[in-house]
Design a protein around this motif. Sequence first.
Motif, PDB file in Angstrom:
ATOM      1  N   PRO A 261      -1.919  -2.349   2.174  1.00 36.85           N
ATOM      2  CA  PRO A 261      -2.845  -1.373   2.752  1.00 36.85           C
ATOM      3  C   PRO A 261      -4.216  -1.482   2.099  1.00 36.85           C
TER       4      PRO A 261
ATOM      5  N   SER B 172       1.627  -2.387  -8.182  1.00 34.25           N
ATOM      6  CA  SER B 172       0.579  -1.370  -8.254  1.00 34.25           C
ATOM      7  C   SER B 172      -0.475  -1.707  -9.296  1.00 34.25           C
TER       8      SER B 172
ATOM      9  N   SER C  84      -0.600   7.956   2.115  1.00 37.22           N
ATOM     10  CA  SER C  84      -1.569   6.952   2.501  1.00 37.22           C
ATOM     11  C   SER C  84      -2.250   7.221   3.814  1.00 37.22           C
TER      12      SER C  84
ATOM     13  N   ALA D 275      -0.830  -3.048  -3.947  1.00 31.88           N
ATOM     14  CA  ALA D 275      -1.929  -2.093  -4.039  1.00 31.88           C
ATOM     15  C   ALA D 275      -3.249  -2.773  -3.697  1.00 31.88           C
TER      16      ALA D 275
ATOM     17  N   THR E 195       1.437   6.142  -1.758  1.00 28.93           N
ATOM     18  CA  THR E 195       1.470   5.368  -0.523  1.00 28.93           C
ATOM     19  C   THR E 195       2.361   4.141  -0.675  1.00 28.93           C
ATOM     20  N   LEU E 196       2.229   3.430  -1.787  1.00 34.56           N
ATOM     21  CA  LEU E 196       3.075   2.262  -2.023  1.00 34.56           C
ATOM     22  C   LEU E 196       4.550   2.661  -2.024  1.00 34.56           C
TER      23      LEU E 196
ATOM     24  N   VAL F 121      -2.722   6.273  -4.256  1.00 32.56           N
ATOM     25  CA  VAL F 121      -2.368   4.882  -3.971  1.00 32.56           C
ATOM     26  C   VAL F 121      -0.907   4.635  -4.321  1.00 32.56           C
TER      27      VAL F 121
ATOM     28  N   ALA G  26      -4.767   3.572   1.767  1.00 30.09           N
ATOM     29  CA  ALA G  26      -3.886   3.998   0.677  1.00 30.09           C
ATOM     30  C   ALA G  26      -4.311   5.296   0.014  1.00 30.09           C
ATOM     31  N   THR G  27      -5.440   5.852   0.417  1.00 32.02           N
ATOM     32  CA  THR G  27      -5.920   7.066  -0.262  1.00 32.02           C
ATOM     33  C   THR G  27      -6.157   8.236   0.674  1.00 32.02           C
TER      34      THR G  27
END
Length: 550
Positions: free
Chosen positions: A300, A275, A325, A360, A378-379, A375, A305-306
């Motif tokens: 992504p 990240s 995400s 990331a 999502t990770l 972000v 991712a956002t």
Amino acid sequence: MTSADLSNESQKQSSMIDVMCPPVAPAGIVADDLTGANDSAVQFARGGWQTRISLGDASAVIVDPGSATATVTDARAMGMDAARRRTAESVAALTVAGVERLFVKIDSTMRGSVAAQIDGALSIWSTVHTGAFAVVTPAYPAMGRTVENGHLLVNGAGVETTSVGRDPVTPVTTSDFGELLPGSVNVTCDNVDALVDELLRLSNAGTCIITVDASTPEHLRMIGQAIQRIGPRAVPVGSAGLAMVMSVIWGAELFSPPEPPTADFTTDRVVVVLSSLHDMSRAQHADLVAAAPDTITLAPTLAEATGGVGGDSRRDSDSDSDSSSSSSSSSSERDVTLDIAAWTTAQLGDSPSPVVVVLAPAERGALDLATSERVAATLAAITDEVITHHGAGSLVLMGGEGARAVLDRFGAGAIRVTRAIREGIPIGVIEGGRLHGTTVVTKAGGFGTETSITEIVPELRASAQQNNPEVFGGAESSTESHTRAGGIQSIADSTAPGSTATSSNAPGSTATSSTAPGSTIHGTAFSNTAPTTIHSDTTPRTTSTEGERA
């Protein structure tokens, strides 16, 4: 493992220490992010301290003789008022719990709300120790961080000229401590006696923040000795470099714990969650991919991712629906929805690599706190999908915000830190949650060399193979084949000492896997009679910024 279990284990450990050595005054660590807390905790752990790092309510900390209890404030990217308040709350909780020594862990490159963190810590500590003042040096010579002539340098250059000056969330625009910490006074470190005299003179004259030049390990040792002589009114404020010194000086009477035993392993897949946006972390990823071309990277885009998230059945019921995400070719971040399950399956295929990186997006710019948190979430969701369906023997978490998100995602109750696998890079074992027993390595974004992860990954996989030959066909160690000299043919063939296991589908696995909340993906790893423990309450907590990101 519940909080009660951790408390009972703590009492057993404490009783054992009391028999073996005189009680050592408990120490408290207040860290501004998770990887920073880990960096400091491992210094205390390898000195024989029982170390716990709270991920939840600071008021739940456990303090015993010979323990180092840490809280993670997530204050780095907070505004000054919030950072001051959060740090003060943590120090107050530690003080009430019985901590007699305080270490304030800050970013080694002075990113974020450092001045407010120091102010918040002193506002509480001074109510117990009259005339308390901060002795500040983020120097960590082993990592290229030095303080010279009142300026912070990274590998000999002013910190503002490095990638730290371009940090999208907490950039550092000057190396001058007079500007970084207004009202502070800088002193040199020639010998311990002179330093003690100067610190006391300035403190008695009303100076609350004193920065000290340090460019060598010997300088840090003298600073630590001066702090010890003055007593608890002198509060050390620094990075893992100073933490290492204080752990030794404060814990001189502690016993040295035995080497942790190894255990059985059921899978050797390594999942790396990157990240951090730091140039060093990105270079480490590039080196890993170059050395092991079979590595799969799940990356992504920033839009993916956002945005929103779909197809994610394992998210906790109280998670923020905006925190995962998105995906699609659309340029609108809010209009895309990433189906985590479908996206991850498409990226991995039927036979995922033994090394999977969740990366990331590298886009920079003015990232706000909410975006950074989305972000990270999502990770964590992608990581969940990889591990639930394909298993993992160990995790490598690079960057504090992503590390926090992943651990929260799997309901981790604790991490027992056993040692540093490389300078400034701790390794330990997750306790509690769906990844109970899994080995985890945490790394601040800027730490290590370009080859650090390339070197660590084969060691993690090889440990699993060596410790469970019936699963892996009796493979023998061949760490030489993974060095630069031998060339890494494929990390899939690796074998070396030092790590863990967990899997949902490996042959012979004792693990279980389920998409149901609270299901467990078991693994095994190190244990230690004086474990470092990171624990949390049952309520997930949102982080504020990433560790050593840039």
